[in-house]
Enzyme design. Sequence first.
Site, mmCIF file in Angstrom:
data_model
loop_
_atom_site.group_PDB
_atom_site.id
_atom_site.type_symbol
_atom_site.label_atom_id
_atom_site.label_comp_id
_atom_site.label_asym_id
_atom_site.label_seq_id
_atom_site.Cartn_x
_atom_site.Cartn_y
_atom_site.Cartn_z
ATOM 1 N N HIS A 19 2.192 -3.207 5.452
ATOM 2 C CA HIS A 19 1.608 -3.875 6.612
ATOM 3 C C HIS A 19 2.683 -4.599 7.418
ATOM 4 O O HIS A 19 2.648 -4.601 8.647
ATOM 5 C CB HIS A 19 0.543 -4.875 6.161
ATOM 6 N N ASP A 116 -3.162 -6.829 12.481
ATOM 7 C CA ASP A 116 -3.407 -5.577 11.773
ATOM 8 C C ASP A 116 -4.869 -5.548 11.324
ATOM 9 O O ASP A 116 -5.634 -6.482 11.586
ATOM 10 C CB ASP A 116 -2.408 -5.374 10.622
ATOM 11 N N GLN A 366 15.089 4.363 1.757
ATOM 12 C CA GLN A 366 14.331 5.598 1.969
ATOM 13 C C GLN A 366 14.677 6.314 3.264
ATOM 14 O O GLN A 366 14.835 7.545 3.283
ATOM 15 C CB GLN A 366 12.828 5.299 1.926
ATOM 16 N N ALA A 404 -5.766 3.764 -1.431
ATOM 17 C CA ALA A 404 -6.014 3.434 -0.017
ATOM 18 C C ALA A 404 -6.526 4.670 0.726
ATOM 19 O O ALA A 404 -7.452 5.330 0.280
ATOM 20 C CB ALA A 404 -4.763 2.847 0.625
ATOM 21 N N GLU A 405 -5.890 5.013 1.872
ATOM 22 C CA GLU A 405 -6.317 6.188 2.641
ATOM 23 C C GLU A 405 -5.434 7.390 2.364
ATOM 24 O O GLU A 405 -5.449 8.378 3.098
ATOM 25 C CB GLU A 405 -6.318 5.850 4.144
ATOM 26 N N GLN A 406 -4.666 7.351 1.275
ATOM 27 C CA GLN A 406 -3.647 8.376 1.031
ATOM 28 C C GLN A 406 -4.219 9.765 0.770
ATOM 29 O O GLN A 406 -3.594 10.774 1.125
ATOM 30 C CB GLN A 406 -2.739 7.931 -0.122
#
Length: 513
Positions: A19, A116, A366, A404-406
């Site tokens: 977030h 958010d 990353q 989550a929304e993965q």
Amino acid sequence: MDLYKPTHIVLLSSPGLGHLMPIIELAKRFQIHHNFKLTILAITSQTSHTESHILKSATNPSLYNIIQIPSPNISSLLPVSATVCTRIFLTMRHSIPSIKSALTNLTLPPSALIVDIFGTEALPLALELNIPRFIYVASHAWFLSLYVYSPVLDKQIQGPYIEQKEPLKIPGCKSVQPNDLVDPMLDRYNLEYKEYLTVAKNFSKSDAILVNTWDELQHRELKALNDGDGELSSLLKVPVFAVGPLVRQAESEIGQASESVIQWLDKQPKESVVYVSFGSGGTLSNEQMNELAFGLELSEQRFVWVVRACASTTEAVDAAFFTTGSGGDGFGDELDDQIGKHLPEGFVERIKNKNVGLFLHEWAPQVTILKHPSIGGFVSHCGWGSVLESLTNGVPIIAWPLYAEQRMNAALLVEELGVAVRTVVSPGKNVVEREEIASLVRKVILVDQNGKRNHVRERVKEVRVSAEKALLQGGSSYNALSHVAKIINKQDFVCVSKNMDTDGDDIKDRKNQ
């Protein structure tokens, strides 16, 4: 309006790196392209070493100011079964007094407030200050469409969503398979679901919604959200601006661990290495860690693996969400004994002797890794931030959704965009076996008998070009953010028109009531 007063946007971030970092990138975009003054109110967890590091390294007075607000103690309010989302919802609700205090004590009065999705209960504070208010959805338009339509589904469908035999239909959008639903919808009797629906009803209390995608990627969903005569648009009542992809840039400070990774990657052939990471919060069981290790070895492909301690039998797959990086630092030979205990006996030694793999502990640079030309694939939990970092660098994905929304993200990547391959079983609920892991890695990395790579590689390169064009001056996302900037600069007006294109054309304003 005072023409000489600088435009000052305040952005509110809920706890968690997934977030905080999107809010930081949105702030940068406003500063770089519109020279606004920016203040980020970051509700912090105080339990994540990496969060503290990101906040410290991200502090840049020339671009924005970060005000850290410690999370209130809500332990007595949390039920035993409280999920990560429930904890964040309650944290943000009980942070309202601190948020209000921070807003009213700013030296430069705010011109707009952006929150958010966990911070929507702070929107009335913007009304009190008579400034525009926006919600930033740091995910994609299909996710937003489901969220907006959830109150309707709540009335239409009886019983658990997961037991439905048919996909859940969303007007003007791709339907959602029950198994791919977002976590809050998996148990409609949980407090998390009630909080989820509250946010869905709060969307219309904003002046507009910003979403971290771009028109060329999701034109259908964005059209459904912005079509003035459509069902979704009628529910939402405010316009949606696609301003993405907003992603982190490669780490500017190259530490010892980063240098080690780059040096190793420099020695590998182009697009020959698979990067393995499950984000800032994802954890695997001991059994799954073993299968993943054996699968990577069985694939006979090179890899870089961000290793995190296994979840216990009682922990959820998002157990590290509030503690990322708190297990210490290390890389290569410094990989600590605790991590080694969770990998198959002799595995680390075999990989090092063959020089086909590199292990990182807890956290990795990353973006730097994904930008490297030797990276040819990404085993990812499919958090939207990681997805965008992969797509904008042209790296195909092996989808391994956890929470989550993965799962919804994975379905989008595989079924709609064609930039990923996916496991047959659902990770987190079932163990993905080594043979399947090896097959997926080879499918992404290796060429076929005709000398061609899997189609996902060519498709992801097309998406990368599309993303670059959207952000260039004159691109759809560039134009959308410019329209938002215009709304903010007209401080005594709010946007109410839904009769516009997804890049914000033909927008109309009216006096703020």
